[in-house]
Design a protein around this motif. Structure first.
Motif, mmCIF file in Angstrom:
data_model
loop_
_atom_site.group_PDB
_atom_site.id
_atom_site.type_symbol
_atom_site.label_atom_id
_atom_site.label_comp_id
_atom_site.label_asym_id
_atom_site.label_seq_id
_atom_site.Cartn_x
_atom_site.Cartn_y
_atom_site.Cartn_z
ATOM 1 N N VAL A 39 0.827 -1.196 0.000
ATOM 2 C CA VAL A 39 0.000 0.000 0.000
ATOM 3 C C VAL A 39 0.871 1.259 0.000
ATOM 4 C CG1 VAL A 39 -1.772 1.254 1.292
ATOM 5 C CG2 VAL A 39 -1.836 -1.238 1.192
ATOM 6 N N SER A 40 1.922 1.257 0.802
ATOM 7 C CA SER A 40 2.793 2.427 0.906
ATOM 8 C C SER A 40 4.229 1.954 1.091
ATOM 9 C CB SER A 40 2.368 3.275 2.096
ATOM 10 O OG SER A 40 3.260 4.341 2.290
ATOM 11 N N PRO A 41 5.180 2.529 0.458
ATOM 12 C CA PRO A 41 5.114 3.637 -0.485
ATOM 13 C C PRO A 41 4.587 3.180 -1.836
ATOM 14 C CG PRO A 41 7.388 2.934 -0.235
ATOM 15 C CD PRO A 41 6.561 2.111 0.711
ATOM 16 N N LYS A 42 4.039 4.113 -2.579
ATOM 17 C CA LYS A 42 3.521 3.825 -3.913
ATOM 18 C C LYS A 42 4.679 3.554 -4.867
ATOM 19 C CE LYS A 42 -0.811 4.813 -3.005
ATOM 20 N NZ LYS A 42 -1.767 3.769 -2.848
ATOM 21 N N ASP A 43 4.379 2.922 -5.975
ATOM 22 C CA ASP A 43 5.386 2.629 -6.985
ATOM 23 C C ASP A 43 5.998 3.935 -7.497
ATOM 24 O OD1 ASP A 43 6.942 1.072 -8.649
ATOM 25 O OD2 ASP A 43 5.432 1.005 -10.231
ATOM 26 N N ASN A 44 7.317 4.006 -7.497
ATOM 27 C CA ASN A 44 8.104 5.178 -7.933
ATOM 28 C C ASN A 44 7.874 6.411 -7.070
ATOM 29 O OD1 ASN A 44 9.398 3.850 -10.047
ATOM 30 N ND2 ASN A 44 7.663 4.206 -11.410
ATOM 31 N N GLU A 45 7.419 6.244 -5.826
ATOM 32 C CA GLU A 45 7.248 7.375 -4.921
ATOM 33 C C GLU A 45 8.595 7.740 -4.307
ATOM 34 O OE1 GLU A 45 4.692 8.600 -0.929
ATOM 35 O OE2 GLU A 45 4.389 6.666 -1.863
ATOM 36 N N LEU A 46 8.925 9.009 -4.311
ATOM 37 C CA LEU A 46 10.197 9.486 -3.788
ATOM 38 C C LEU A 46 10.121 9.597 -2.274
ATOM 39 C CD1 LEU A 46 13.032 10.589 -4.330
ATOM 40 C CD2 LEU A 46 12.002 12.859 -4.525
ATOM 41 N N LYS A 47 11.061 8.966 -1.599
ATOM 42 C CA LYS A 47 11.165 9.040 -0.151
ATOM 43 C C LYS A 47 12.572 9.518 0.181
ATOM 44 C CE LYS A 47 7.233 7.334 1.283
ATOM 45 N NZ LYS A 47 6.322 8.088 2.083
ATOM 46 N N ILE A 54 6.542 1.178 5.587
ATOM 47 C CA ILE A 54 6.193 0.275 4.498
ATOM 48 C C ILE A 54 4.977 -0.492 4.977
ATOM 49 C CG2 ILE A 54 6.944 -1.638 3.055
ATOM 50 C CD1 ILE A 54 9.842 -0.752 3.686
ATOM 51 N N THR A 55 3.853 -0.356 4.277
ATOM 52 C CA THR A 55 2.630 -1.049 4.668
ATOM 53 C C THR A 55 2.099 -1.859 3.497
ATOM 54 O OG1 THR A 55 1.279 0.863 4.100
ATOM 55 C CG2 THR A 55 1.985 0.691 6.380
ATOM 56 N N MET A 93 16.611 4.547 -5.211
ATOM 57 C CA MET A 93 15.464 3.686 -5.496
ATOM 58 C C MET A 93 15.687 2.343 -4.793
ATOM 59 S SD MET A 93 13.259 5.193 -7.484
ATOM 60 C CE MET A 93 12.413 4.014 -8.482
ATOM 61 N N TYR A 94 14.657 1.868 -4.130
ATOM 62 C CA TYR A 94 14.701 0.575 -3.464
ATOM 63 C C TYR A 94 13.717 -0.371 -4.133
ATOM 64 C CZ TYR A 94 17.217 2.796 0.369
ATOM 65 O OH TYR A 94 18.148 3.454 1.107
ATOM 66 N N GLU A 95 14.067 -1.631 -4.162
ATOM 67 C CA GLU A 95 13.144 -2.669 -4.606
ATOM 68 C C GLU A 95 12.612 -3.351 -3.359
ATOM 69 O OE1 GLU A 95 13.518 -6.986 -6.591
ATOM 70 O OE2 GLU A 95 14.376 -5.345 -7.772
#
Length: 103
Positions: A39-47, A54-55, A93-95
């Motif tokens: 659910v979070s973080p969204k795909d390609n969301e910048l953190k 991470i949910t 970017m994290y996978e």
């Protein structure tokens, strides 16, 4: 005789390919995979660096043993909660993926 052997070899090869193809292309259906999402973080969301949550969707059935959280292919945590508070000092970017282990 050589022609008969070649034709026979081709026929046998075709039969072998046709019998193996259904087993290889058969789809495995997993009902939980359709409803189990991050659910979070969204795909390609910048953190940014620091803490972020991470949910993922929670499995409601009583068959859950645990969740395994992987970041960049490395097992980070094993938990029964549907979230994890992750800390990082790197901006990149994290996978991220979660594997649900069922009883």
């Amino acid at each position: 005789m050589k022609i008969v052997n070649r034709v026979l070899a081709i026929v046998i090869s075709v039969v072998m390919v046709l019998t193996i193809m259904p087993a290889v292309s058969k789809e495995n259906s997993v009902n939980a995979a359709e409803e189990f999402i991050i659910v979070s973080p969204k795909d390609n969301e910048l953190k940014g660096a620091g803490y972020f949550d991470i949910t993922w969707s929670d499995i409601q059935s009583g068959n859950l043993k645990n969740y395994q959280l992987y970041i960049d292919g490395e097992l980070i945590a094993t938990t029964n909660d549907a979230s994890y508070d992750y800390y990082t000092t790197n901006v990149k970017m994290y996978e991220v993926y979660v594997r649900a282990e069922l009883n």
